[in-house]
Design a protein around this motif. Sequence first.
Motif: not given
Length: 159
Positions: A1, A5, A19, A22, A37, A55
């Motif tokens: 991820m 990103s 996200l 989230s 996360l 988020g």
Amino acid sequence: MIDKSSHLIHSYGVDGIFLDISRWWENDPDYSPYEGLLKWAKEIKRMHPETLLFGENSYDALWGIFSLFHERKRPGGHGAALYRYALQTHYLAYPAPGKGSGGIHEYAWNENGLPWERDFPELIPTLSVVEDTISNNKQATELLIERAKSWVPIHPGIS
């Protein structure tokens, strides 16, 4: 991820990453969504300090990770405590001026009135843009843009 990103930031010049969901929590004995996360956010902030991390919904353990949240239905300041750590926008699925479309995001919710009728001073004004937003709804669109330009945070209970 982290790699994906970074690729988006470098290849397309995105200035923020949203996200969805989230705040999701799963009691998995092998993997911690929170720890993952947190690791992702710290690394993205280290590699791309100017990138906005955005988020959906929140809980207190996420407030220092994301700079911005949207919360469904109403301000989700949790007694205004959220605003010590992050900012908040209207929920992105609210409809755009015009046909009331929410674009491709789920479906448009009109639960708190049309976007230009909602007046929550603690929330950063948002404008959803779909096919007829600018061409057929100039007055409502311009009103939202002017509100956004003049917005200053007002967070009750925070000194």
